[in-house]
Design a protein around this motif. Sequence first.
Motif, short mmCIF file in Angstrom:
data_model
loop_
_atom_site.label_atom_id
_atom_site.label_comp_id
_atom_site.label_asym_id
_atom_site.label_seq_id
_atom_site.Cartn_x
_atom_site.Cartn_y
_atom_site.Cartn_z
N GLY A 1 -16.87 -15.02 40.68
CA GLY A 1 -15.61 -15.70 41.00
C GLY A 1 -15.75 -16.78 42.07
N ARG A 2 -16.94 -16.91 42.69
CA ARG A 2 -17.08 -17.90 43.77
C ARG A 2 -17.80 -19.14 43.23
NH1 ARG A 2 -17.28 -18.49 49.40
NH2 ARG A 2 -19.00 -19.80 50.11
N LEU A 3 -17.25 -20.30 43.58
CA LEU A 3 -17.84 -21.58 43.18
C LEU A 3 -19.22 -21.70 43.83
CD1 LEU A 3 -17.23 -24.32 41.82
CD2 LEU A 3 -16.22 -25.05 44.00
N CYS A 4 -20.28 -21.90 43.03
CA CYS A 4 -21.61 -21.91 43.67
C CYS A 4 -22.48 -23.09 43.24
CB CYS A 4 -22.34 -20.60 43.41
SG CYS A 4 -22.66 -20.31 41.69
N ARG B 1 -19.67 -20.58 38.49
CA ARG B 1 -19.13 -19.57 39.43
C ARG B 1 -19.95 -18.30 39.31
NH1 ARG B 1 -14.43 -22.19 38.17
NH2 ARG B 1 -13.24 -22.80 40.01
N GLU B 2 -20.17 -17.67 40.44
CA GLU B 2 -20.80 -16.35 40.42
C GLU B 2 -19.86 -15.38 41.12
OE1 GLU B 2 -24.75 -16.31 42.08
OE2 GLU B 2 -25.50 -17.42 40.33
N GLU C 1 -10.11 -23.04 46.19
CA GLU C 1 -10.97 -21.97 46.70
C GLU C 1 -11.54 -22.37 48.07
OE1 GLU C 1 -13.68 -21.22 43.44
OE2 GLU C 1 -12.75 -22.96 42.49
#
Length: 423
Positions: A232-235, A229-230, A377
């Motif tokens: 908080g976003r799944l990447c 995650r970067e 998400e």
Amino acid sequence: MHIAVIGAGVVGTTTAQALSQRGHTVTVIERLGQAGLETSRANAGQRSYGAVYPWASPAMMQKALPWLMQRDGPLKMRQPPSLTTLRFLFATWRYATTPGLFDENKKAMLRLGVYSRECFEALEDTFELEFDGNRAGLIELASNEDSLTDLQAKAALLDEMGIGYQLLDAEQTYALEPGMARSGALKGALRLTEDGTGDCHRFTQSIAKVCEAEGVRFLYGTEVTGVVRERGRLCALNLNDKAGATPEPLAADAFVLCAGTASNELAGHFGIRVPSYPVKGYSLTAPLTDPERAPRSTVIDDQYKVVATRLGNRMRVTGFVELAGYNRQIPERRLETLRKSIHLRFPGAADLKAAEPWTGFRPMTPDGPPIIGVGGEPNLFINTGHGTFGWTLSAASAQLTAQLINGEKTALPLEAFRPQRFG
Ligand SMILES: Cc1cc2nc3c(=O)[nH]c(=O)nc-3n(C[C@H](O)[C@H](O)[C@H](O)COP(=O)(O)OP(=O)(O)OC[C@H]3O[C@@H](n4cnc5c(N)ncnc54)[C@H](O)[C@@H]3O)c2cc1C
């Protein structure tokens, strides 16, 4: 968009195809060496669009105990059951006894089945798929009056849902399945006229080929082990390859979880819950010795709850619903029951001594409908938990998932399939 699909079973490969059809760049990550080697490997071969039903069924709850007591009964449970098994059964019981839920879920699954037939036919018409496929209907036998009454009771809902069927007497059943022995008890049958058959493994591999031709990348022998995650976003996904090496994480814009029975465990990395249980079953696949005595299509015998399906020049015999966790052993007594059913209905049709035994695990949700929707998400999508009907429902589930990802209006309401429904 670049989309990463986890799992190359029938659900993952059809999802990859539905996404590549919409112009996305797709990478499929599969821990095994080819597509369709896990639960999609040697299932009963039924495309039972008109016969899908939720696992959490009030009728099943009533039959469970007698079935568990019968030596050749279709339901088995390891003794003593594990805590996981008991938790799953308790959840199933809760869903089965929730007023109105079974009927609602059954209609939602039948709508998904009808849409899946449409999507399947579109795939068959568009691509040259090789999978010993047939669209000759599905026959459910009744060996006694009670079974016949149960089958007759299905007619009203089939009428309401516009699903094609015939109620047959014994002679009409023999006329459609002339290879079936007349020695077994038979009062009549229900035939779902629009259902079909085929080899799910060959189908999955054919779709994987179509995907590859469209530019989809398959990373075989590669396991997803975690997520990155970067802010908080799944990447990205963390990977391990066959040699135990750790390749660079695979970055993508969106992710689809299609890992069958392993989705449960993987879900933890994504911070979500996929409460599916691996419901075990067995099959024997045998070369035909006398095609005239083999099933023409697919036949469910109500006595042993065993399915006999014609797959080109082979016959597949499938049965059992066993709650024993991940135990890949194949006890001889289970195979013996499969053979008994064949001796009863299709004796001499196939060389059972040359049969290939197999066991697999249905990714079963405690209520029954699959899980299709947005996960915890916005760029995580779930398409898993198809239980007994993963092949049947794959083509529709793939389209619905691709429609969601693409921001299209979905062809069906997804309420019954929401990942959040388990609380
Ligand atoms: C005995 C039996 C009979 C059945 N009969 C029928 C039938 O007649 N008709 C029907 O419609 N359905 C039937 N089913 C159900 C059907 O086979 C399944 O629902 C379906 O195969 C599930 O497909 P899937 O793609 O979700 O799972 P799978 O085929 O298991 O695919 C999941 C894939 O994900 C991969 N994977 C898992 N974890 C990871 C990871 N961490 N990294 C990378 N890859 C991973 C696995 O290796 C696997 O290849 C039957 C099942 C059984 C057991």
